[in-house]
Write a protein that holds these residues in place. Sequence first.
Motif, PDB file in Angstrom:
ATOM      1  N   ASP A 134       0.840  -1.200   0.000  1.00  0.00           N
ATOM      2  CA  ASP A 134       0.000   0.000   0.000  1.00  0.00           C
ATOM      3  C   ASP A 134       0.870   1.244   0.000  1.00  0.00           C
ATOM      4  OD1 ASP A 134       0.970   0.240   2.609  1.00  0.00           O
ATOM      5  OD2 ASP A 134      -0.875  -0.516   3.514  1.00  0.00           O
ATOM      6  N   GLY A 135       0.210   2.396   0.008  1.00  0.00           N
ATOM      7  CA  GLY A 135       0.933   3.654  -0.059  1.00  0.00           C
ATOM      8  C   GLY A 135       1.845   3.901   1.119  1.00  0.00           C
ATOM      9  N   ARG A 160       5.911   4.582   0.912  1.00  0.00           N
ATOM     10  CA  ARG A 160       6.612   5.756   1.446  1.00  0.00           C
ATOM     11  C   ARG A 160       7.739   5.342   2.390  1.00  0.00           C
ATOM     12  NH1 ARG A 160       1.239   7.473   1.058  1.00  0.00           N
ATOM     13  NH2 ARG A 160       0.715   6.849   3.187  1.00  0.00           N
ATOM     14  N   CYS A 165      -4.656  -4.199  -1.308  1.00  0.00           N
ATOM     15  CA  CYS A 165      -5.515  -3.014  -1.173  1.00  0.00           C
ATOM     16  C   CYS A 165      -6.988  -3.395  -1.041  1.00  0.00           C
ATOM     17  CB  CYS A 165      -5.351  -2.109  -2.388  1.00  0.00           C
ATOM     18  SG  CYS A 165      -3.695  -1.426  -2.626  1.00  0.00           S
ATOM     19  N   GLU A 177      -7.113   5.562  -7.097  1.00  0.00           N
ATOM     20  CA  GLU A 177      -6.681   6.236  -5.867  1.00  0.00           C
ATOM     21  C   GLU A 177      -5.652   5.399  -5.111  1.00  0.00           C
ATOM     22  OE1 GLU A 177      -8.536   8.032  -1.681  1.00  0.00           O
ATOM     23  OE2 GLU A 177      -9.852   7.129  -3.184  1.00  0.00           O
ATOM     24  N   ALA A 178      -5.912   4.093  -4.965  1.00  0.00           N
ATOM     25  CA  ALA A 178      -4.992   3.218  -4.231  1.00  0.00           C
ATOM     26  C   ALA A 178      -3.652   3.103  -4.943  1.00  0.00           C
ATOM     27  CB  ALA A 178      -5.616   1.838  -4.052  1.00  0.00           C
ATOM     28  N   THR A 216      -2.322   5.206  -7.133  1.00  0.00           N
ATOM     29  CA  THR A 216      -1.628   6.491  -7.188  1.00  0.00           C
ATOM     30  C   THR A 216      -0.823   6.745  -5.925  1.00  0.00           C
ATOM     31  OG1 THR A 216      -3.325   7.419  -8.654  1.00  0.00           O
ATOM     32  CG2 THR A 216      -1.945   8.983  -7.458  1.00  0.00           C
ATOM     33  N   GLN A 217      -1.346   6.339  -4.783  1.00  0.00           N
ATOM     34  CA  GLN A 217      -0.626   6.528  -3.520  1.00  0.00           C
ATOM     35  C   GLN A 217       0.716   5.805  -3.536  1.00  0.00           C
ATOM     36  OE1 GLN A 217      -2.924   5.704   0.007  1.00  0.00           O
ATOM     37  NE2 GLN A 217      -4.775   6.595  -0.855  1.00  0.00           N
ATOM     38  N   ALA A 243       3.131   7.444  -6.444  1.00  0.00           N
ATOM     39  CA  ALA A 243       3.600   8.799  -6.123  1.00  0.00           C
ATOM     40  C   ALA A 243       4.845   8.790  -5.247  1.00  0.00           C
ATOM     41  CB  ALA A 243       2.487   9.574  -5.429  1.00  0.00           C
ATOM     42  N   THR A 273       1.033  10.275 -12.309  1.00  0.00           N
ATOM     43  CA  THR A 273       2.265  10.342 -11.530  1.00  0.00           C
ATOM     44  C   THR A 273       3.470  10.318 -12.472  1.00  0.00           C
ATOM     45  OG1 THR A 273       2.467   7.930 -11.315  1.00  0.00           O
ATOM     46  CG2 THR A 273       1.164   9.081  -9.635  1.00  0.00           C
TER      47      THR A 273
END
Length: 568
Positions: free
Chosen positions: A278-279, A283, A301, A316-317, A319-320, A323, A385
Amino acid sequence: MTTPTASSPAPKPLSGIGVSPGLVAGPVARMAPGIPEPAIETLDPARDLDKECERIAQAARTVKKRLELSAAEAKGEGRTLLETTAQMAADPTLTSSSQAMVRERRLVPERAVWEAAGTLCAMLESLGGYMAERTRDVQDVRDRIVAVLTDSPMPGIPHLPEPFVLVAKDLAPADTALLDPEKVVAFVTSEGGPTSHTAILARALGIPAIVGTGTDVTDALSDGDIVLIDGTKGTIILDPSEDALRRARELAQRVRVFNGDGATKDGHEVQLLANVGDGAAARSAAEAGAMGIGLFRTEFCFLDQPTEPTVEQQVEAYTQVLAAFPGKKVVVRTLDAGADKPLPFLTDATEENPALGVRAYRTTRRDPEVLDHQLEALARAEAATEAKVWVMAPMISTVEEARAFTDKARSYGLSTAGMMIEVPSAALMADAMFEHADFASVGTNDLTQYVMAADRLLSTLADLSTAWQPAVLRLIKTACDGAAPHGRPVGVCGEAAADPALAVVLVGLGVASLSMTARALPDVDAVLKSVTLEDCRRIAALAVGAPTAEEARTAVRAELPVLEELGL
């Protein structure tokens, strides 16, 4: 507790399967005994059966809520597994079966839950493979519901003021997901295998761990015993010497970082990537220096979704995640649904052998539109992105499947399309597969399971369930050899990539990238920077030529003294 002297023999170490590296020492804290089996008792004739049935439903809802609250505090795969266990608590199968036993046999609710769970576990075990792995989750949910019904302490991890080594017969993934590395410095279990969810979570958390000791370590070790845990070698030393303790403390104080420059000593680039779900995990991987993402598990997800997510929800999922890595490679695996990752809107839970059934890419045989929606969402997320999306399908088995998937992915504007190599046929046919696939990534967990015909969860088969098996390594070499004439890169995204010694072998076999839990990046990088590409090739030949997995591992480690220096 005795203190070894110069004249006394060294204590004989216990041993198991090292699944998460590290050398640490600490006092033992044993997992509290599980919920005892309730006695076979029937309800008093005056008791209201409807109310007793409602007690079961309410207890299940309570367990589900507690697990969801725990999931909210967990991260990454830990959160996903807790959410999945919460789903199991909410599954009407266990509740309705228990309620039927109350109505038909007038069993007390706790006994009814126990027997219903036993029937469900027996059914899952008979299916074998991935479905058999779910029995531990069922037992975990059973114990939690019985604890609520009987007002007993909830099973789980001990809470102590000082750091400790957790010792247990087994750990449910829901328990492992909640381990605090600041308190639980290592753990040892009697059961489990090297690619179980518990082992994978241990590596993700960076907690040294040993599983599958065979003997019951809760009997062999007592609370307060000082032990030295070597999560690489799989040894547990009781009452270690002061020199051993000093070395463990020194290693614990060393901090290695990865600077995003994966390469061998002579400058041969090896992309060191991260596995994410996941995002938030993406990160964290970026902060850890990962050169990109080598495995984005998109199904993570949506494990808690009863219906297929909309394209907008998927965008949305995705893109996180994308990005977090602008300008860098993000390898996206399309839905790996089925077996241990059932999705209600896509898979059939009644299959007799789901590990060999309609899973992953094979779901397109009856639900092709799900893949279409996912590819559309990925293309839109990429456009939003700056990440470079590489998309691949899991469980590709034939050349025709490789052609069909890559053509479809490109039709959506996803220019780099490839495949997973998890099935032996994909490795054996790699030369033909790469006429269509732009790249491939080897999933060593499944590849090992299928090559060795060994359930990856069974500790009794743990010696077979390792990517050190020469047969597995030879298939990886076959895949790399098939890719080379086409100029196609082959990566590894299975748990084998996180083993620093095995990473050297994989690079020597021709692997171009290694994807792993972000915590493993510094160790793998440090070992690769100690050898040249030619060293890797020579060491890989030793592993491939060894007759057994253990001899392969021993031969390779003998060539890498840096492992001892780093405490790996």
